[in-house]
Enzyme design. Structure first.
Site, PDB file in Angstrom:
ATOM      1  N   LYS A 121       0.837  -1.208   0.000  1.00  0.00           N
ATOM      2  CA  LYS A 121       0.000   0.000   0.000  1.00  0.00           C
ATOM      3  C   LYS A 121       0.873   1.259   0.000  1.00  0.00           C
ATOM      4  O   LYS A 121       2.073   1.182   0.317  1.00  0.00           O
ATOM      5  CB  LYS A 121      -0.910  -0.007   1.232  1.00  0.00           C
ATOM      6  CG  LYS A 121      -0.155   0.086   2.550  1.00  0.00           C
ATOM      7  CD  LYS A 121      -1.078  -0.120   3.751  1.00  0.00           C
ATOM      8  CE  LYS A 121      -0.297  -0.025   5.036  1.00  0.00           C
ATOM      9  NZ  LYS A 121      -1.060  -0.457   6.210  1.00  0.00           N
ATOM     10  N   TYR A 146      18.285  29.419   3.981  1.00  0.00           N
ATOM     11  CA  TYR A 146      17.258  30.240   4.641  1.00  0.00           C
ATOM     12  C   TYR A 146      17.621  30.526   6.093  1.00  0.00           C
ATOM     13  O   TYR A 146      18.008  29.608   6.827  1.00  0.00           O
ATOM     14  CB  TYR A 146      15.912  29.524   4.597  1.00  0.00           C
ATOM     15  CG  TYR A 146      15.233  29.594   3.255  1.00  0.00           C
ATOM     16  CD1 TYR A 146      14.762  30.817   2.768  1.00  0.00           C
ATOM     17  CD2 TYR A 146      15.067  28.459   2.477  1.00  0.00           C
ATOM     18  CE1 TYR A 146      14.146  30.889   1.517  1.00  0.00           C
ATOM     19  CE2 TYR A 146      14.445  28.521   1.240  1.00  0.00           C
ATOM     20  CZ  TYR A 146      13.988  29.739   0.773  1.00  0.00           C
ATOM     21  OH  TYR A 146      13.377  29.816  -0.449  1.00  0.00           O
TER      22      TYR A 146
HETATM   23  C1  LIG Z   1      -0.407  -1.513   6.886  1.00  0.00           C
HETATM   24  C2  LIG Z   1      -1.078  -2.732   7.376  1.00  0.00           C
HETATM   25  C3  LIG Z   1      -0.359  -3.919   7.590  1.00  0.00           C
HETATM   26  C4  LIG Z   1       1.150  -3.996   7.491  1.00  0.00           C
HETATM   27  O1  LIG Z   1       1.732  -3.596   8.685  1.00  0.00           O
HETATM   28  P1  LIG Z   1       3.313  -3.661   8.895  1.00  0.00           P
HETATM   29  O2  LIG Z   1       3.496  -3.244  10.304  1.00  0.00           O
HETATM   30  O3  LIG Z   1       3.910  -2.693   7.935  1.00  0.00           O
HETATM   31  O4  LIG Z   1       3.724  -5.052   8.619  1.00  0.00           O
HETATM   32  C5  LIG Z   1      -1.067  -5.069   7.926  1.00  0.00           C
HETATM   33  N1  LIG Z   1      -2.406  -5.024   8.079  1.00  0.00           N
HETATM   34  C6  LIG Z   1      -3.132  -3.909   7.906  1.00  0.00           C
HETATM   35  C7  LIG Z   1      -4.607  -3.951   8.106  1.00  0.00           C
HETATM   36  C8  LIG Z   1      -2.500  -2.715   7.574  1.00  0.00           C
HETATM   37  O5  LIG Z   1      -3.226  -1.601   7.429  1.00  0.00           O
END
Ligand SMILES: *Cc1c(COP(=O)(O)O)cnc(C)c1O
Length: 342
Positions: A33, A251
């Site tokens: 994701k 800056y």
């Molecule tokens: C993002 C997510 C994961 C992955 O989590 P990690 O800590 O990066 O392994 C797993 N399950 C859900 C529902 C998530 O939103």
């Protein structure tokens, strides 16, 4: 031009370790994701698929459509159905009874159960009602899952929530049998919960993100793990000058030269997703050299005149510096930065 380099070997090393923990390549869902945590969605999807991973989790439909051909199953974690004709291998996570009622007939879904995180998911007391609705509305139940809130922490919370998950699973299986629904997959572990598990998991698979990219935030008192960071960020030189003793750069003129020195600016700034360092602390690039003064939108400054510098090949220190987690430093990296696999 600035670039991100993806170390294929490190990614495969991490996947190997996680698959061993989970009990095989079929038992690992690669969480890609948010542009694969900033690594580049399509690149990482292809690598995962080539490694033999069959399942992936993405943020929304747009991401799913980019990778649907590479996996047997693509789970959308944070979106609602917006078009009807989807490939059969795309499914949606359902996070509440309210939205379960609105899912179009025949949607593929994974039912999220709240076992203690209280962020999303149907309540444990709503399992029966939810499954009844799934049957009534002809939804296609592919999975039942939960998410742990404290898998990183040095306390017993994970075990408490895992007990709740066992109860939830039992209840769900009972109802599914009574309703004569097909038995779905059950899944609960994220990276940390999987890494911490002492034996092969009982669930059908684990959902791993951050550990596949080489990081964990598991308290070091619990254990350490042999993970290798996958992403490195490089910047290229835009200009070089001599900064005379007493002159200030950038800056606010926050950095003052304590002697004459050659400095160069490089083509990465906070507009590229690199965190905005205010020049006041002690933030270094990969080779230990300090960033001089404030980070600008499109550039930052370092002593010397190398054509290319590596800003980081491990974001652990930077995330500590900004009092955040590796996830955030990585996901902020803008999609337009060129990515290449090495
Ligand atoms: C993002 C997510 C994961 C992955 O989590 P990690 O800590 O990066 O392994 C797993 N399950 C859900 C529902 C998530 O939103």
């Amino acid at each position: 031009m600035a670039k991100i380099v993806i170390k294929e070997d490190n990614y495969y090393h991490n996947l190997e370790l996680l698959c061993q923990k989970a009990g095989g390549k079929d038992k690992l869902m690669a969480v890609i994701k948010d542009n694969a945590y900033g690594h580049g969605l399509e690149i990482m999807a292809k690598l995962a698929s080539r490694f033999g991973i069959k399942k992936a989790a993405v943020k929304n439909l747009e991401e799913a459509l980019h990778v649907e051909d590479l996996f047997d199953e693509v789970l959308i974690l944070a979106d609602h159905p917006s078009q009807n004709k989807l490939k059969d291998n795309i499914s949606y996570a359902v996070h509440s009874l309210e939205f379960l009622k609105r899912f179009p007939k025949n949607s593929n879904i994974h039912l999220n159960i709240d076992t203690g995180m209280h962020r999303s998911g149907v309540l444990m007391s709503e399992i029966r009602e939810s499954l009844g609705l799934i049957k009534e509305n002809s939804l296609n139940l592919k999975g039942v899952f939960t998410h742990f809130r404290s898998a990183d922490d040095f306390n017993a919370e994970l075990f408490w929530q895992q007990e709740n998950w066992k109860d939830a699973k039992k209840e769900a299986i009972k109802c599914i049998k009574e309703l004569r629904l097909d038995m779905p997959n059950f899944h609960s572990c994220n990276s940390s919960a999987l890494l911490r598990s002492q034996k092969t998991i009982e669930d059908d698979f684990a959902r791993c993100g951050i550990a596949t990219y080489g990081y964990t935030h598991i308290d070091k008192n619990i254990a350490t793990y042999d993970l290798k960071p996958v992403l490195s960020l490089y910047a290229n030189r835009l200009s070089t000058r001599v900064l005379k003793k007493g002159q200030k750069v950038g800056y606010g003129g926050v950095h003052v030269a304590d002697s004459d020195k050659i400095i160069s600016t490089y083509d990465i700034g906070y507009g590229d997703g690199f965190f905005r360092y205010d020049g006041l602390g002690d933030l270094s690039i990969a080779n230990g050299q300090k960033i001089l003064g404030r980070v600008s939108m499109d550039s930052l400054c370092v002593e010397g005149e190398k054509d290319e510098i590596c800003l980081f090949d491990d974001v652990s220190e930077i995330s500590k510096y900004f009092n955040t987690i590796t996830y955030e430093i990585l996901t902020k990296l803008m999609p337009w930065i060129k990515r290449e696999v090495a």
